[in-house]
Design an enzyme around this catalytic site. Structure first.
Site, PDB file in Angstrom:
ATOM      1  CG  ASP A  29      -2.098   0.931   1.100  1.00  0.00           C
ATOM      2  OD1 ASP A  29      -2.369   1.411  -0.022  1.00  0.00           O
ATOM      3  OD2 ASP A  29      -2.744   1.200   2.125  1.00  0.00           O
ATOM      4  CG  ASN A  77      -7.951  -2.144  -5.114  1.00  0.00           C
ATOM      5  OD1 ASN A  77      -7.059  -2.970  -4.924  1.00  0.00           O
ATOM      6  ND2 ASN A  77      -8.152  -1.130  -4.267  1.00  0.00           N
TER       7      ASN A  77
HETATM    8  C1  IPE Z   1      -5.430  -2.752  -0.188  1.00  0.00           C
HETATM    9  O1  IPE Z   1      -5.100  -1.424  -0.302  1.00  0.00           O
HETATM   10  C2  IPE Z   1      -5.410  -3.409  -1.544  1.00  0.00           C
HETATM   11  C3  IPE Z   1      -4.089  -3.590  -2.131  1.00  0.00           C
HETATM   12  C4  IPE Z   1      -2.947  -3.236  -1.619  1.00  0.00           C
HETATM   13  C5  IPE Z   1      -4.106  -4.232  -3.424  1.00  0.00           C
HETATM   14  P1  IPE Z   1      -6.226  -0.295  -0.475  1.00  0.00           P
HETATM   15  O2  IPE Z   1      -5.480   0.986  -0.604  1.00  0.00           O
HETATM   16  O3  IPE Z   1      -7.160  -0.648  -1.560  1.00  0.00           O
HETATM   17  O4  IPE Z   1      -6.984  -0.393   0.917  1.00  0.00           O
HETATM   18  P2  IPE Z   1      -7.860   0.696   1.685  1.00  0.00           P
HETATM   19  O5  IPE Z   1      -8.887   1.189   0.717  1.00  0.00           O
HETATM   20  O6  IPE Z   1      -6.920   1.763   2.108  1.00  0.00           O
HETATM   21  O7  IPE Z   1      -8.420  -0.056   2.854  1.00  0.00           O
HETATM   22  C1  IPE Z   2      -1.527   0.323  -3.388  1.00  0.00           C
HETATM   23  O1  IPE Z   2      -1.345   1.682  -3.414  1.00  0.00           O
HETATM   24  C2  IPE Z   2      -1.779  -0.260  -4.758  1.00  0.00           C
HETATM   25  C3  IPE Z   2      -3.137  -0.778  -4.949  1.00  0.00           C
HETATM   26  C4  IPE Z   2      -4.111  -0.732  -4.088  1.00  0.00           C
HETATM   27  C5  IPE Z   2      -3.414  -1.383  -6.221  1.00  0.00           C
HETATM   28  P1  IPE Z   2      -2.558   2.702  -3.379  1.00  0.00           P
HETATM   29  O2  IPE Z   2      -2.948   3.013  -4.792  1.00  0.00           O
HETATM   30  O3  IPE Z   2      -3.651   2.201  -2.519  1.00  0.00           O
HETATM   31  O4  IPE Z   2      -1.867   3.964  -2.721  1.00  0.00           O
HETATM   32  P2  IPE Z   2      -2.474   4.951  -1.643  1.00  0.00           P
HETATM   33  O5  IPE Z   2      -3.012   4.123  -0.530  1.00  0.00           O
HETATM   34  O6  IPE Z   2      -3.555   5.734  -2.331  1.00  0.00           O
HETATM   35  O7  IPE Z   2      -1.317   5.809  -1.232  1.00  0.00           O
HETATM   36 MG    MG Z   3      -4.088   2.379  -0.566  1.00  0.00          MG
END
Ligand code: IPE
Ligand code: IPE
Ligand code: MG
Length: 241
Positions: A29, A77
């Site tokens: 993340d 997602n």
């Molecule tokens: C979890 O991260 C999913 C992945 C890393 C693929 P998210 O960024 O989607 O999770 P939330 O929305 O912060 O809980």
């Molecule tokens: C994790 O990074 C990747 C996926 C969830 C696919 P994020 O895209 O969630 O990054 P933040 O949480 O917005 O920084």
């Molecule tokens: Mg995230």
């Protein structure tokens, strides 16, 4: 054995970097925040995130892990803007095309958890080829979670268990996508968020948790080694005393 709902205490194998750690999972993340800090579009964070994946997969094999499970795309997602979903799918496509040779050469078996058949047909085709190509590899399993949601996985597993006759912790565990992997030892989440976001809820019953503020694109093999070191220093009790 892997169908047991609560794993037996691990046998410490004395590996140089991973005493006892067999299966590590990572919630990767922070890509968006990494890019935002640099006044760049989110996709740049995702691109750098793929580079971090590459390095961590190599290191995990070298450290002797049996399984590394990476959360790449959750069933939630899809709620993101279409452009970002499309960027992520493009990077996934490129990752499989570019990296499957090295993965195969390094003795890594690819596995997908989650409902990946709902992805674009060309990606499903690439994945099926990659799965077939690496099916015989035994050095490490790289499980990538795609269109994965843990509650959905548990519901599917319970339905399968019911169809076979009995719903128990053991029969559900045996139908989970992870049934052929060692018990989850360590769950890592980057970016400072302290939640599981529908990832491996069942499997994490007795996993150790490491939450780090490091944003995923900045996560290095040293961070992985440090987390595994923290795991090794913890006392796991599994409810005993
Ligand atoms: C979890 O991260 C999913 C992945 C890393 C693929 P998210 O960024 O989607 O999770 P939330 O929305 O912060 O809980
Ligand atoms: C994790 O990074 C990747 C996926 C969830 C696919 P994020 O895209 O969630 O990054 P933040 O949480 O917005 O920084
Ligand atoms: Mg995230």
């Amino acid at each position: 054995m892997s169908a047991s709902p609560v794993p037996a205490p691990p046998v410490r194998d004395g590996g140089a970097f991973t005493p006892g750690a067999r299966h590590v999972a990572i919630i990767m993340d922070g890509n968006g925040r990494w890019a935002k800090k640099r006044f760049m579009p989110r996709v740049f964070g995702h691109k750098r995130g793929v580079e971090a994946v590459r390095a961590v997969v190599r290191a995990a094999g070298d450290m002797g892990l049996e399984a590394l499970t990476l959360y790449a795309f959750s069933s939630e997602n899809w709620k993101r803007p279409a452009e970002e979903v499309s960027d992520l799918m493009g990077l996934l496509r490129a990752f499989i095309l570019n990296d499957i040779d090295e993965i195969a050469r390094n003795g890594v078996r690819l596995k997908i958890i989650g409902d990946y058949r709902a992805l674009a047909p060309d990606i499903v085709g690439l994945i099926d080829d990659a799965l077939a190509r690496t099916a015989g590899n035994g050095r490490m399993t790289l499980a990538i979670a795609l269109n994965y949601g843990s509650q959905q996985e548990i519901a599917r597993a319970a339905a399968k268990a019911a169809a076979k006759g009995a719903i128990t912790a053991e029969t559900i565990a045996a139908e989970l996508d992870t049934a052929d992997l060692p018990p989850l030892d360590l769950m890592i989440r980057t970016s400072g968020e302290v939640r599981l976001s529908n990832f491996l809820l069942w499997q994490a019953a007795y996993a150790e948790m490491v939450f780090t503020p490091v944003l995923w694109p900045d996560f290095t093999p040293d961070h992985l080694r440090e987390a595994v070191g923290q795991f090794a220093a913890r006392e796991r009790r599994f409810g005993g005393r």
